[in-house]
Motif scaffolding. Structure first.
Motif, short mmCIF file in Angstrom:
data_model
loop_
_atom_site.label_atom_id
_atom_site.label_comp_id
_atom_site.label_asym_id
_atom_site.label_seq_id
_atom_site.Cartn_x
_atom_site.Cartn_y
_atom_site.Cartn_z
N ALA A 47 98.68 71.68 -19.18
CA ALA A 47 99.04 71.10 -18.68
C ALA A 47 98.52 69.78 -18.92
O ALA A 47 98.80 68.52 -19.21
CB ALA A 47 99.33 71.32 -16.85
N SER A 48 97.32 69.19 -19.55
CA SER A 48 96.91 68.74 -20.08
C SER A 48 96.89 68.54 -21.11
O SER A 48 96.47 67.80 -22.14
CB SER A 48 95.17 68.47 -19.25
OG SER A 48 94.54 69.49 -19.87
N GLY A 49 97.50 69.84 -22.19
CA GLY A 49 97.42 69.67 -23.49
C GLY A 49 96.08 69.89 -24.52
O GLY A 49 95.41 69.31 -25.73
N VAL A 50 95.23 70.83 -23.73
CA VAL A 50 93.93 70.52 -24.91
C VAL A 50 93.06 72.33 -24.43
O VAL A 50 93.98 72.78 -23.16
CB VAL A 50 92.76 69.67 -24.05
CG1 VAL A 50 92.88 68.15 -24.53
CG2 VAL A 50 91.82 70.25 -22.57
N ASP A 51 91.72 72.66 -24.66
CA ASP A 51 91.43 74.29 -24.89
C ASP A 51 90.63 74.27 -23.41
O ASP A 51 90.42 72.98 -22.61
CB ASP A 51 90.69 73.80 -25.52
CG ASP A 51 90.60 75.74 -25.49
OD1 ASP A 51 88.73 76.19 -25.16
OD2 ASP A 51 91.10 77.07 -26.36
N ALA A 52 91.36 74.72 -22.54
CA ALA A 52 90.51 75.82 -20.96
C ALA A 52 89.03 74.87 -21.67
O ALA A 52 88.64 74.59 -20.17
CB ALA A 52 91.01 77.16 -20.51
N SER A 53 88.37 75.46 -22.40
CA SER A 53 86.88 75.53 -22.13
C SER A 53 86.49 73.54 -22.35
O SER A 53 85.49 73.51 -22.34
CB SER A 53 86.18 75.57 -23.88
OG SER A 53 87.14 74.96 -24.66
N LEU A 54 87.59 72.64 -22.07
CA LEU A 54 86.89 71.56 -22.09
C LEU A 54 87.71 70.34 -21.03
O LEU A 54 88.09 69.66 -20.34
CB LEU A 54 88.18 70.81 -23.27
CG LEU A 54 87.76 70.76 -24.76
CD1 LEU A 54 88.66 70.44 -25.88
CD2 LEU A 54 86.22 70.88 -25.42
N ILE A 55 88.66 72.23 -19.69
CA ILE A 55 88.36 71.54 -18.71
C ILE A 55 87.14 70.90 -17.71
O ILE A 55 86.34 71.95 -18.41
CB ILE A 55 89.68 71.92 -17.46
CG1 ILE A 55 91.06 72.25 -18.54
CG2 ILE A 55 89.87 71.89 -16.34
CD1 ILE A 55 91.69 71.21 -18.83
N PRO A 56 87.13 70.11 -17.27
CA PRO A 56 86.00 69.60 -16.35
C PRO A 56 86.22 70.65 -15.37
O PRO A 56 86.26 69.97 -14.25
CB PRO A 56 85.60 67.91 -16.23
CG PRO A 56 86.78 68.12 -16.99
CD PRO A 56 87.37 68.70 -17.59
N ILE A 77 91.51 66.66 -14.89
CA ILE A 77 92.64 66.42 -15.76
C ILE A 77 93.21 65.35 -16.23
O ILE A 77 93.32 64.65 -15.45
CB ILE A 77 93.87 68.10 -16.08
CG1 ILE A 77 94.55 68.17 -14.69
CG2 ILE A 77 92.77 69.61 -16.09
CD1 ILE A 77 95.44 68.41 -15.26
N VAL A 78 93.81 65.09 -17.78
CA VAL A 78 94.62 63.88 -17.49
C VAL A 78 95.89 64.05 -18.07
O VAL A 78 96.61 65.51 -18.51
CB VAL A 78 93.89 63.58 -18.44
CG1 VAL A 78 94.91 62.46 -19.41
CG2 VAL A 78 92.97 63.30 -18.60
N ILE A 79 97.03 63.96 -17.36
CA ILE A 79 98.34 64.64 -17.83
C ILE A 79 99.44 62.82 -17.38
O ILE A 79 99.39 62.49 -16.75
CB ILE A 79 98.80 65.49 -16.10
CG1 ILE A 79 97.76 66.41 -15.75
CG2 ILE A 79 100.77 65.44 -16.33
CD1 ILE A 79 98.77 67.27 -14.64
N ASN A 80 99.17 63.11 -18.56
CA ASN A 80 100.33 62.14 -19.13
C ASN A 80 99.48 60.91 -19.24
O ASN A 80 100.09 59.92 -18.44
CB ASN A 80 102.09 62.18 -18.80
CG ASN A 80 102.43 62.99 -18.74
OD1 ASN A 80 102.56 63.58 -20.44
ND2 ASN A 80 103.59 63.42 -18.30
N GLY A 81 98.22 60.64 -19.90
CA GLY A 81 97.90 59.48 -19.27
C GLY A 81 97.09 59.48 -17.66
O GLY A 81 96.64 58.78 -17.72
#
Length: 128
Positions: A47-56, A77-81
């Motif tokens: 959903a946020s367009g990053v690797d799962a390891s980067l989800i805090p 996460i960040v979704i569409n800003g």
């Protein structure tokens, strides 16, 4: 005259949401909490367009939902800003895995969000 406390509360409610998802399982399928954690973080990553390891991960704690053991995973996460904090509770039952989610526009897991999520869980009634 407008009641500032009422306006503030209404604005807070407009930024807080809850949702229930039931996942039906086939006979013999075994689901474990760590697998659910990984799935939640993978979905958040997509959903946020990053690797799962980067989800805090902001918090992880045990809960009870209508007398059944569960676990709440909180992440941001960040979704569409837009910054969004999710509190996801997973309760594993013999035929169903139940996901109970609240999400808030923001960047931190606040006491208000914790109270909202706790109150949401208290409203859930499970069969059996």
């Amino acid at each position: 005259a407008v009641d500032d406390a009422h306006v503030e509360r209404a604005t807070w409610l407009e930024r807080h949401f809850g949702r229930q998802v039931d996942l039906l399982l086939c006979n013999g399928v075994v689901i474990k909490q760590d697998g659910n954690r990984d799935a939640l973080l993978q979905n958040a990553a997509v959903a946020s367009g990053v690797d799962a390891s980067l989800i805090p991960v902001l918090d992880l704690y045990p809960v009870a939902v209508h007398g059944r053991a569960g676990e709440t995973l909180v992440y941001s996460i960040v979704i569409n800003g837009l910054n969004v904090v999710f509190a996801n509770t997973i309760v594993i039952q013999p035929q169903t895995t139940l996901q109970l989610m609240t999400f808030v526009i923001g960047t931190a897991f606040t006491e208000d969000h914790r109270a909202l999520h706790s109150g949401f869980l208290e409203l859930v009634r499970l069969d059996g």
